[in-house]
Structure formats: C-alpha cells, structure tokens
Design an enzyme around this catalytic site. Structure first.
Site, PDB file in Angstrom:
ATOM      1  CG  HIS A  61      -1.897   1.111   1.269  1.00  0.00           C
ATOM      2  ND1 HIS A  61      -3.018   1.073   2.064  1.00  0.00           N
ATOM      3  CD2 HIS A  61      -1.953   2.309   0.635  1.00  0.00           C
ATOM      4  CE1 HIS A  61      -3.709   2.194   1.901  1.00  0.00           C
ATOM      5  NE2 HIS A  61      -3.071   2.961   1.045  1.00  0.00           N
ATOM      6  CG  HIS A  63      -1.020   6.715  -1.936  1.00  0.00           C
ATOM      7  ND1 HIS A  63      -2.226   6.534  -2.563  1.00  0.00           N
ATOM      8  CD2 HIS A  63      -1.191   6.281  -0.665  1.00  0.00           C
ATOM      9  CE1 HIS A  63      -3.102   6.023  -1.714  1.00  0.00           C
ATOM     10  NE2 HIS A  63      -2.496   5.864  -0.546  1.00  0.00           N
ATOM     11  CG  LEU A  64       4.689   4.574  -5.965  1.00  0.00           C
ATOM     12  CD1 LEU A  64       5.370   3.518  -6.832  1.00  0.00           C
ATOM     13  CD2 LEU A  64       5.618   5.007  -4.839  1.00  0.00           C
ATOM     14  CG  ASP A 305      -1.945   5.271   3.548  1.00  0.00           C
ATOM     15  OD1 ASP A 305      -1.945   5.461   2.318  1.00  0.00           O
ATOM     16  OD2 ASP A 305      -2.790   5.772   4.309  1.00  0.00           O
TER      17      ASP A 305
HETATM   18 ZN    ZN Z   1      -6.674   4.811   2.122  1.00  0.00          ZN
END
Ligand code: ZN
Length: 437
Positions: A61, A63-64, A305
């Site tokens: 999990h 975010h890139l 995350d």
């Molecule tokens: Zn989320």
C-alpha cells in the site's frame, strides 16, 4: 551481474520456518545456496554478523503519484524511498490522475517501473474514476497485471456497487482492498473526533465511520466469498469486527500502518499538519488495541500508506492541508519500536507480516506465480533480500530521505533498528555497510 556471498547472518524465512545463523550465496539474480559455513567464493562478500537476513520487504500500500502528480513523487523517486527503507517490492494505489482504472494505465505503470529501483506492481480501481458508480473492467485489469483491486483514497459507498465489484474481483482471483470511510459521517472532517478536535475547533471524524463500512463489507464477503482486505485500520472497534469475521472463517485480512501504531491525535496539537492522516490518528486505547491485534494474529499485514505531499501543500492551514505522510523509509524502524521493543511480537513474526503475508495478499507468492514467487528465501528463488541491523541507532533527518517529499512526523525521532542493505533480483540497490571484495 556480480555474485554476492552474505556470511554469518541470522537467516529468517517465515515460509520454511528457518531461523538460524547461515550464509547465503547469490548468483545471476537467484539464491543459489543457503547454509552454514559455505565453502563458496563470490565477487562480493558481506559480513552479516549481528544482522538479520530477511526476504525482501513488501509494502502492499503506497502512493507513487504517477501519473498526474509527479511534483510529489514518481514511480522512480518512490522506488528510491522504498529501497532506502529495505523494501524490494511495493504495490501502488490507483488514486492517480488519470485513475488507474484501465488496462492501458496498468501497463503504463509497468513501463515506468522498468526504470525503478525496486519491483512495482499496480493495484487498480474497482470503479471508473474511483467514483464508486460504474464498475471498472476488473477482468481486463487483472489480465493486464493488476495485483489487487481498490478505490483507495475513497470507499465504495454504494452496497450494490460494492457487491458487484466483490463478485468480479473474486472471479478475477484478486483481493479487494477497502478504504473504510462512510462519507456521510466524515464530511469536512480533519481529525479524530474527540477531546482534542473539540479543543482545536476542528470537525471530527468518528470511529464509527470506519467500523460501519467493515461491518457492511463483512456481510457482502459472506455472500460473494471475495478475498477482502481492510486497509489502514485505525480504531479498536475495527479490530474486533475483523477478528469476528476471521473467526467465522471468512477470507478477511487487515493491515495497520506505522503511524497508527506510534502516534495519537495529540500529535495534531499545534495544528501540526504532519499529523493529518486519513484515517486519522486516534487515542491511546486504539493504538494499544492495534498493537494487540498484531500480537494476537488478527492483523496479519503491515503497510505504510506512503503518501507524499509537497511542503507547500502541507503548509496550508490544518483544515485545508492534504491527508497523509510518507512512510517507506521509517517503516521498519517504526514497526520495531511499536511491536518488537514492547514485546508484542518477535523478529520472525514481524518479517512474516512484511514479506510472505503481503505477497499472498497480492498474488506475488509462489502459490500464484510459481518459481518466481516473492516473499521467501529459498534456494533457486529470486534474490530479493533485505539485511536488517536490529540494534542500529539512527535519527531521522531530512537530508537522509531518498524520496521526493519530506512530509513525515518522525523527523528527529531516534530509532533502534534499520535496514542496512536492499538487494533486488541479485543487485544491491541500497547499502549502509562495507562490502568486501
Ligand atoms: Zn486509504
């Protein structure tokens, strides 16, 4: 590709149950041999005395931000943060611009990932544009290489749409990962609803907004039998719901992030936007329940995350600043602080939660992809390896961070464990130790 001999480390492999001092020989991207006092020679020799030799860490999990928000992070810069944190594989979420909701964009991520320092696998959206309305072509997304389905960043609020998405995700053989947030209970919410949000005059985000979605989804899982994964658990009640579902034999798993194991809503005092997260930081009783959830085997996956934002964005007033913090580079140290140092779990268990369990969630293990399976150390297997110094003291400094953004509440924290080498497919991608030749 130079061969590598790692000597005298504590080899921990949760799949085989191995936990012993041994050597590990890597040739041509594969683990050739694991054993005591190997009579082998290699181009490079590493003395791993006092270090743990772990399968490469896997984060399901992150975010890139690519495509669409490359000023925050790219697949390349995110992969630099990953290997700096000991991760050999990351799975990136679909809340990009455009959304990762078509086979073309899934393939775009794979194309960009060829230049990355670590392995990058896309998780694709369950609905078009992550709007929660029209279902995406989940079968085609899976065929293009999506390793999971999620509308992360947002929940699928409609039970009807969610049921269809779960049915299609199960048919595609993937897991669905839910961002659990009932939107009508969190309008304008900036932080956990409690004494501190009242004191700061900020709109609060109640625990029930998370719990109510998990409750609903567990019932849908009972009907659809889709593998269902709760992302970033934040409250005690959620742990109880997941536990009850698992006790009933439903295919439900859950993850927790370092910040929810280490921080409470008190970190928001002074309107500190580096503590603004979605879901929000909650109270000590929640933090303790989450740690217990890991210790008791209810929570079986750890995930950062990792959510990069620029300094400008995080300098906005608290109510306007974006949610999220970076996490890849401090994750392992944070997990050790929250879970090992207080005695909740030991190193073999922590490594299981960071390797084979996320591999299974995202179909990256041997069961799904045969001899190329990730998440374990075995002879003949892919040489994704992380060396960990379990007692290395270090202090987080901004200049040390390898990713593009700096939004972390852990600056100046001193930790007592650190990854010291990351090997991806037999190639050393990060090293904090001397290599002998
Ligand atoms: Zn989320």
């Amino acid at each position: 590709m130079p061969s590598i001999l790692i000597r005298k480390g504590r080899v921990i492999d949760p799949v085989s149950g191995r936990d012993e001092e041994a050597d590990l020989l890597i040739e041509e991207g594969r683990i050739l041999t694991i054993g005591r006092d190997l009579a082998a020679k290699a181009d490079e020799t590493i003395d791993a005395t006092g270090l743990i030799i772990s399968p490469g860490l896997i984060d399901p999990h992150v975010h890139l931000r690519e495509p669409g928000q490359e000023h925050k992070e790219t697949i390349l810069t995110g992969s630099r943060a990953a290997v700096a944190g000991g991760f050999t594989t990351v799975c990136c979420m679909p809340n990009t611009s455009p959304t990762l909701d078509s086979p073309e964009i899934v393939r775009f991520v794979y194309d960009q990932a060829r230049r990355a320092e670590c392995r990058v696998f896309p998780v694709a959206a369950g609905t078009i544009g992550r709007k929660g309305e029209k279902m995406a072509e989940i079968r085609l997304l899976a065929r293009a290489g999506a390793v999971g389905i999620s509308d992360d960043g947002d929940v699928i609020a409609s039970a009807g749409v969610m049921k269809s998405v779960l049915t299609a995700t199960a048919a595609a053989g993937l897991a669905f990962m839910q961002h659990c947030q009932e939107p009508t209970l969190t309008q304008n919410a900036a932080m956990h609803a409690g004494g501190i949000s009242t004191r700061l005059g900020l709109p609060g985000w109640p625990r029930i907004a998370e719990e109510i979605i998990i409750e609903r989804d567990v019932r849908l899982v009972g009907e659809t039998h889709c593998r269902y994964h709760v992302q970033h658990l934040s409250c005690a009640g959620s742990v109880d719901i997941v536990e009850a579902a698992r006790d009933r034999g439903l295919p439900v798993t859950a993850e927790v992030s370092p910040h929810h194991l280490l921080l409470t809503d008190e970190a928001c005092l002074g309107y500190d936007t580096s503590a603004k997260m979605n879901p929000p930081l909650r109270e000590t009783s929640d933090l303790e329940a989450l740690r217990r959830g890991v210790a008791e085997g209810v929570i079986t996956v750890l995930a950062t995350d990792h959510a990069p934002h620029t300094a400008d964005e995080k300098s906005l007033p608290f109510s306007e600043a974006p949610f999220g913090i970076i996490g890849l580079e401090t994750a392992l140290a944070g997990y050790a602080r929250a879970l090992i140092e207080p005695g909740h779990i030991d190193w073999p268990r922590l490594i299981e939660l960071l390797t084979i369990n996320p591999a299974r969630l995202c179909n990256l293990d041997r069961e799904h992809v045969g001899e190329n399976g990730l998440g374990e150390l075995r002879e003949g297997g892919i040489a994704d390896v992380t060396l960990i110094d379990p007692v290395r003291e270090w202090t987080v400094s901004e200049s040390d961070l390898a990713g593009q953004s700096r939004n972390t509440p852990f600056l100046d924290w001193t930790f007592h464990a650190r990854p010291v080498m990351t090997i991806v497919g037999g190639v050393v991608r990060m090293s904090r130790i001397e290599v002998g030749v």
